[in-house]
Design an enzyme around this catalytic site. Structure first.
Site, PDB file in Angstrom:
ATOM      1  N   GLU A 260       0.845  -1.198   0.000  1.00 16.97           N
ATOM      2  CA  GLU A 260       0.000   0.000   0.000  1.00 16.97           C
ATOM      3  C   GLU A 260       0.881   1.250   0.000  1.00 16.97           C
ATOM      4  O   GLU A 260       1.784   1.385   0.827  1.00 16.97           O
ATOM      5  CB  GLU A 260      -0.886  -0.024   1.247  1.00 16.97           C
ATOM      6  CG  GLU A 260      -1.722   1.206   1.484  1.00 16.97           C
ATOM      7  CD  GLU A 260      -2.551   1.096   2.762  1.00 16.97           C
ATOM      8  OE1 GLU A 260      -3.267   2.047   3.078  1.00 16.97           O
ATOM      9  OE2 GLU A 260      -2.465   0.040   3.453  1.00 16.97           O
TER      10      GLU A 260
ATOM     11  N   ASP B  30       0.327   5.063   0.555  1.00 17.66           N
ATOM     12  CA  ASP B  30      -0.595   6.124   0.948  1.00 17.66           C
ATOM     13  C   ASP B  30      -0.026   7.473   0.510  1.00 17.66           C
ATOM     14  O   ASP B  30       0.780   8.088   1.218  1.00 17.66           O
ATOM     15  CB  ASP B  30      -0.816   6.110   2.462  1.00 17.66           C
ATOM     16  CG  ASP B  30      -1.617   4.899   2.920  1.00 17.66           C
ATOM     17  OD1 ASP B  30      -2.431   4.405   2.137  1.00 17.66           O
ATOM     18  OD2 ASP B  30      -1.410   4.456   4.065  1.00 17.66           O
TER      19      ASP B  30
ATOM     20  N   GLU C 235      -3.218  10.956   3.056  1.00 20.32           N
ATOM     21  CA  GLU C 235      -4.220  10.727   4.096  1.00 20.32           C
ATOM     22  C   GLU C 235      -4.307  12.029   4.866  1.00 20.32           C
ATOM     23  O   GLU C 235      -3.308  12.478   5.457  1.00 20.32           O
ATOM     24  CB  GLU C 235      -3.812   9.572   5.002  1.00 20.32           C
ATOM     25  CG  GLU C 235      -3.850   8.238   4.302  1.00 20.32           C
ATOM     26  CD  GLU C 235      -3.771   7.095   5.284  1.00 20.32           C
ATOM     27  OE1 GLU C 235      -4.816   6.478   5.562  1.00 20.32           O
ATOM     28  OE2 GLU C 235      -2.660   6.821   5.784  1.00 20.32           O
TER      29      GLU C 235
ATOM     30  N   HIS D 166       3.755   1.627   2.839  1.00 25.32           N
ATOM     31  CA  HIS D 166       3.667   0.427   3.676  1.00 25.32           C
ATOM     32  C   HIS D 166       4.017  -0.768   2.787  1.00 25.32           C
ATOM     33  O   HIS D 166       3.613  -0.801   1.616  1.00 25.32           O
ATOM     34  CB  HIS D 166       2.251   0.178   4.193  1.00 25.32           C
ATOM     35  CG  HIS D 166       1.639   1.247   5.027  1.00 25.32           C
ATOM     36  ND1 HIS D 166       1.515   1.137   6.399  1.00 25.32           N
ATOM     37  CD2 HIS D 166       1.048   2.417   4.695  1.00 25.32           C
ATOM     38  CE1 HIS D 166       0.892   2.199   6.879  1.00 25.32           C
ATOM     39  NE2 HIS D 166       0.588   2.996   5.865  1.00 25.32           N
TER      40      HIS D 166
END
Length: 456
Positions: free
Chosen positions: A232, A234, A237, A248
């Protein structure tokens, strides 16, 4: 995404979920244009669309309209076991604007937090970008590329998250690997992320009903025996009070169903196959409390442009991912990223393996990101191709304090890394944000991708 059960944080009302394709409501994907660039001021518009995640959809019997899942429990007659359930139940088309508060116009996507529809109240949503055929998810490899978008989150208060990120889902939503899945990408199936969420109703084409436990705090959610894991990235956010960019990684490639220790649940957070903490760059947490927020250097009261660059070791797509850089553009001004200001830590303004190691050491955090492969593993996920996700959600697990307040609550806020934003530690309770901020909205627009320096 930080919470141990991130997808429990995605609070929603949709009353059922599934794997066959229903026909009671037509599925028409909202159109969304993006641009692919080849050089400065050399961008070509592409017509795409977005699709709603399957977890929000009405799930009913294939032969009629009986719910397969109501509230947070399964119909045991239709769903006596995982495989039978996937054959008996169909997920249906979505009324994107009327039920879910999802609207598009040209290159703009708007996600409204609470939508009062004719039959239900919906909370939050998650959508994926489809490819130009409208049959599969668009896959991105952003190594030696940059990804840019505009965002308006002026109406996104403490406790909410307007997220834009990439996950390593199957392009077809899992249809080719799992024959029980007949719905596929056109109905938003196959989600995964590094939190290995257990609240996904169907994983690997089977209902996640084994060991199903209804949520104590969310009347429409629960968790099953299995989680669904994948790498993942990101990119964004955020709410009006703060933002984080966080890679991640997992020790596995592609969407992977987990059970037991591999999921990294609870006290075994660092024993699973995925890095749940990630290596985050949050300007406030990294020591600059003047950089991003209402009236600050990046003024969240107004729309602005977010540019994320994925640099490689040889400045080519074939290289190893070595650095993730961030800059902003607002009111015609290019704004460099903030620099770290943490005692005992060198000054950094981007994410590198050296930054991640230094941050984890300075904050006393477990370095699961580097232990599971660091930026090299993140780049390998892009090599495989990653799906673009955009969502708005509230957090039943940790009230979004990990993004915009002090977290964890049992640590002194003056300790480096604990203060992550200015929001009160009492903020972010889902019942509060849902009742007090129902009109909260995030607007993503003007998505572009291409070589470094080509998109802004």
């Amino acid at each position: 995404m930080f919470p141990a059960v991130a997808l429990l944080a995605l609070s929603y009302f949709a009353i059922a979920y599934g794997q066959q394709a229903g026909t009671l409501t037509a599925e028409n994907h909202p159109k969304l244009s993006i641009q692919q660039c080849t050089g400065k001021n050399q961008c070509q518009t592409q017509q795409h669309s977005v699709v709603l995640d399957s977890n929000w959809r009405w799930l009913h019997s294939v032969s009629g309209s009986t719910n397969c899942y109501t509230g947070n429990t399964w119909d045991t007659s239709l769903c006596p076991d995982p495989v039978t359930c996937s054959k008996n139940c169909a997920l249906d088309g979505a009324d994107y604007s009327g039920t879910y508060g999802i609207t598009t116009s040209g290159n703009q996507l708007s996600l409204k937090f609470v939508t009062h529809g004719p039959y239900s109240t919906n909370i939050g949503s998650r959508v994926y970008l489809m490819d130009s055929s409208d049959q599969n998810y668009q896959l991105f490899n952003l190594k030696n590329q940059e990804f840019t978008f505009d965002v308006d989150m002026s109406k996104l208060p403490c406790g909410l998250n307007g997220a834009l990120y990439f996950v390593e889902m199957d392009a077809d939503g899992g249809v080719s690997r799992f024959p029980n899945n007949k719905a596929g990408a056109r109905y938003g199936t196959g989600y995964c992320d590094t939190q290995c969420p257990h609240d996904i109703k169907f994983i690997n084409g089977e209902a996640n009903i084994l060991g199903w436990a209804p949520s104590a705090s969310d009347p429409n959610a629960g968790t099953g025996q299995y989680g669904t894991c994948c790498n993942e990235m990101d990119v964004w956010e955020a709410n009006s009070m703060g933002a984080a960019v966080t890679p991640h990684v997992c020790s596995v490639q592609g969407q992977t169903r987990c059970s037991g220790n591999d999921c990294g649940d609870g006290d075994n957070r660092y024993g699973g196959i995925c890095d749940k903490d990630g290596c985050d760059f949050n300007s406030w947490r990294m020591g600059d409390q003047t950089f991003l927020g209402p009236g600050k250097t990046v003024n969240t009261n107004q729309k602005f442009t977010v540019v994320t660059q994925f640099l490689t070791s040889n400045n080519q797509t074939s290289g190893t991912l070595s650095e993730i850089r961030r800059l902003y553009v607002q009111n015609g001004q290019v704004i460099a990223n903030s620099k770290t200001n943490i005692p005992g830590m060198a000054s950094y303004d981007s994410i590198t393996d050296a930054f991640c190691n230094a941050q984890k050491q300075a904050f006393g955090d477990t370095n699961s990101f580097e232990n599971l492969g660091g930026l090299k593993q993140m780049g390998a996920a892009f090599d495989k191709g990653m799906v673009l996700v955009m969502s708005i959600w509230d957090d039943h697990e940790a009230q979004m304090l990990w993004l915009d307040s002090d977290y964890p609550l049992d640590k002194d806020p003056s300790q480096p890394g604990v203060s992550r934003g200015p929001c009160p530690t009492t903020s972010g309770e889902p019942t509060d944000v849902e009742s007090q901020s129902p009109d909260a909205t995030v607007i993503f627009s003007n998505i572009k991708y291409g070589p470094i320096g080509s998109t802004y």
